[in-house]
Every structure is written in C-alpha cells, then in structure tokens.
Enzyme design. Structure first.
Site, PDB file in Angstrom:
ATOM      1  N   TYR A   1       0.823  -1.207   0.000  1.00  0.00           N
ATOM      2  CA  TYR A   1       0.000   0.000   0.000  1.00  0.00           C
ATOM      3  C   TYR A   1       0.857   1.257   0.000  1.00  0.00           C
ATOM      4  CZ  TYR A   1      -3.547  -3.418   1.443  1.00  0.00           C
ATOM      5  OH  TYR A   1      -4.373  -4.514   1.525  1.00  0.00           O
TER       6      TYR A   1
ATOM      7  N   PRO B   1     -15.764  -5.153   1.901  1.00  0.00           N
ATOM      8  CA  PRO B   1     -17.077  -5.690   2.281  1.00  0.00           C
ATOM      9  C   PRO B   1     -18.251  -4.900   1.725  1.00  0.00           C
ATOM     10  CG  PRO B   1     -16.113  -4.503   4.124  1.00  0.00           C
ATOM     11  CD  PRO B   1     -15.059  -4.572   3.071  1.00  0.00           C
TER      12      PRO B   1
ATOM     13  N   ARG C   1     -16.004  -2.375  -2.829  1.00  0.00           N
ATOM     14  CA  ARG C   1     -15.081  -1.303  -3.220  1.00  0.00           C
ATOM     15  C   ARG C   1     -15.786   0.043  -3.321  1.00  0.00           C
ATOM     16  NH1 ARG C   1     -10.281  -3.690  -4.690  1.00  0.00           N
ATOM     17  NH2 ARG C   1     -10.390  -5.931  -5.100  1.00  0.00           N
TER      18      ARG C   1
ATOM     19  N   GLY D   1     -22.920   3.161  -2.337  1.00  0.00           N
ATOM     20  CA  GLY D   1     -23.478   4.268  -3.109  1.00  0.00           C
ATOM     21  C   GLY D   1     -22.478   5.361  -3.394  1.00  0.00           C
TER      22      GLY D   1
END
Length: 336
Positions: free
Chosen positions: A58, A204, A207, A212
C-alpha cells in the site's frame, strides 16, 4: 476508549469490525491528506477499533509509515496486521514469495511500522513460482524469532490453505467478500471454519459501490477501480441498478446500504471479521453503528436473494489481477 463487540481471529480478540487502511495511501482516489488520515486512525482507536490492516504494497510502504508515525504510541490497544509477497519490485507492483524476499520485506515492514513485532503477517498473494510450503516456512521462522505472532493468507483457495496449514497453523484468511463477491462461499469459508481459521473480509461494501459512493463511469485516472470490469460500461449501469435495490431494502430497515452489507457478512459466520476502508470519520462511525443493532433474519435472506452469485455484471478483476489470485471461482463465473 469505547468498547465494541469482539470476535476471534486466531489467537487475537479484535473488534468485530476492523479497519482496512489501504485507501488512506493506495489504490482509490481521492486520498486524504496526511492530517486527515492521521485523524481517522486516531478516531478509530478512540471509538474502539482494535484491528488495523495494512500491507507493504500500500503506497509502496507509505501506508505502513503512516501507521508507524500515527498510532504506535498506543500499540497495546490494537492488533496489527500487515502483508508481504505482493509489493514493489523495481518500481512496479510484483510478486516474490521466496523466503529471501519475505525475510527482507518483513524487516522493511518492521522498520516502517516502528515496531519489533507484527501480530498477524499475511502472504498477500500466492506466488506460483514458489511452493506455498516454502513461503509459509519463512514466516514460521519469523514466528520462532518473535518478529510476528501469527501467519495469514490472502486471496487463496481452500486447497492452498490446507497445504499451508500443514506446515504451520494459519490464523487468518483474508479475501474479498461482500454480497456482490461471494466466491468464498464456494469452498474457502467452510475450510476456514473447519480448521479454526479466522476469515477477514476485505472490500465488504464492493469497493465502495454498494455504499453508493460510485455514481458515474468516470473514476479518476489512477484509481484502480477504473480498470475493473464491474466499474466499466456496460457493467456499471447494471451494477448500479442492484445498488438501488439494496438502498430500497436499507430504507425499509431504517439503515444504510453499507450497514446492510456489514450485517450480512457478520451473519455469515462467527469467524468472519469485515475490514471496511474509509477516508471519512463519519463513514467509519456509520460502519461501526452496524454492531449496535440486531438484524432480522428475513432481511439477511432478502440480501441473499438480491445478490445471487451471478447477479453482479462483469468479471471481478481485469486479466492481470485475476492471474494473481488463487481464489475459487463459481461455475459460470465470467473471467477477464
């Protein structure tokens, strides 16, 4: 520190919802500035999150450095997880599961995190050039040396888990799992339950799409989702229609779509710990509020019925990324 409900991952007792730290430094855009990221991490600790997940990949180490300078003064308050194998090789993303590479990356992780011990250390991906037994063996030696506490695997199959577990007990399997990515239900979720392995669910809320937060086909250049088929035309329109139906269920339950996804995951097994990522304190608080309610079984069943295995449109990964995962696929699954 606020107390949250807990679950067990290997030898660790952690908050039932953890924090995936990736998008503070990597993959998704826009990213927060350093001060915002640091505030989010400290807030997570303050409200009772005790499971923080990072990786050498990351930001090519930047995410580990962020955690190292921000929350290690409270090291005793949380379980720390990081990952190796998938990371920076000659300035690009690459795989190296050799014992030599694993040993070096672990030393780099310890330095960046400013710790002498990482609680849970994952093999981020299966390197097909290296037998899983050799990669696990390198981490078993790190356990013996006191540099890590437990071993995890990420995006691997039930068969690979069984081979790895024969070398050294595996504490956790981390794999993408949400209502619109149900591949773990093919085999590995049950294998984890049988072997006593915790299951850590990343992405979960699809992505961000199931929350929304993706409203158009044009994600920012550099956002990895822009290359994922499910976020591209014509698939995105069909997937947003699914989100609309999920939002309708959420409205009926006086909840948010995010909370429904997390509640659904928590109901799938007591060995499951979701690790949603966010750059927003408000969204983190929304995630954790899921734990303060009892969710009716018929609502969980309605989510099951909406998100059948074949309901999402498009492959999960583009071709190159799909080639780097060892997870099971379901019969008829579209692959890039």
């Amino acid at each position: 520190m606020t107390s949250l409900p807990t679950r067990t991952i290997g030898p660790f007792t952690v908050s039932a919802i953890g924090l995936g730290c990736m998008n503070l430094s990597h993959a998704y855009l826009p990213r927060p500035d350093a001060a915002e990221a640091e505030r989010l991490l400290r807030h997570a600790l303050d409200v009772g999150v005790t499971f923080f997940d990072t990786a050498a990949l990351y930001g090519f180490g930047a995410n580990e450095e962020l955690l190292g300078r921000t929350i290690m003064d409270r090291r005793g308050d949380f379980t720390l997880a990081s990952k190796c194998v998938l990371g920076e090789i000659d300035g690009k993303r690459g795989l190296d599961g050799s014992p030599v590479a694993i040993t070096k990356v672990l030393e780099d992780s310890l330095r960046r995190l400013k710790v002498e011990h990482i609680d849970l250390y994952y093999l981020h991906r299966l390197d097909p050039k290296v037998p899983i037994e050799e990669s696990v063996g390198a981490l078993a030696r790190a356990v013996e040396a006191g540099k890590i506490g437990a071993i995890g695997l990420s995006e691997m199959s039930a068969a690979t888990l069984q081979r790895a577990h024969a070398v050294h007990p595996i504490a956790a399997m981390q794999t993408e799992y949400s209502p619109w990515t149900r591949n773990p239900e093919v085999a590995v979720l049950d294998a984890c339950a049988k072997l006593g392995v915790g299951f850590v669910a990343f992405s979960p809320v699809g992505r961000g799409l199931l929350a929304g937060n993706v409203h158009a086909a044009h994600l920012q250049q550099g956002d990895i989702r822009a290359n994922m088929p499910r976020f591209q035309a014509p698939h995105l329109r069909a997937n947003l229609a699914l989100v609309d139906q999920l939002k309708a269920l959420a409205a009926q339950a006086d909840a948010t779509a995010t909370q429904l996804c997390l509640a659904w995951l928590l109901a799938k097994g007591g060995h499951i710990v979701p690790i949603p990522g966010t750059t927003s304190i408000a969204h983190l608080d929304e995630d954790l509020a899921t734990l303060s309610r009892i969710w009716p079984e018929d609502l969980i069943a309605a989510i099951d019925a909406l998100f059948t295995f074949d309901a999402p449109s498009g492959p999960r990964y583009p071709r190159e990324a799909q080639a780097q995962v060892d997870t099971e696929t379901w019969e008829g699954e579209p692959l890039a």
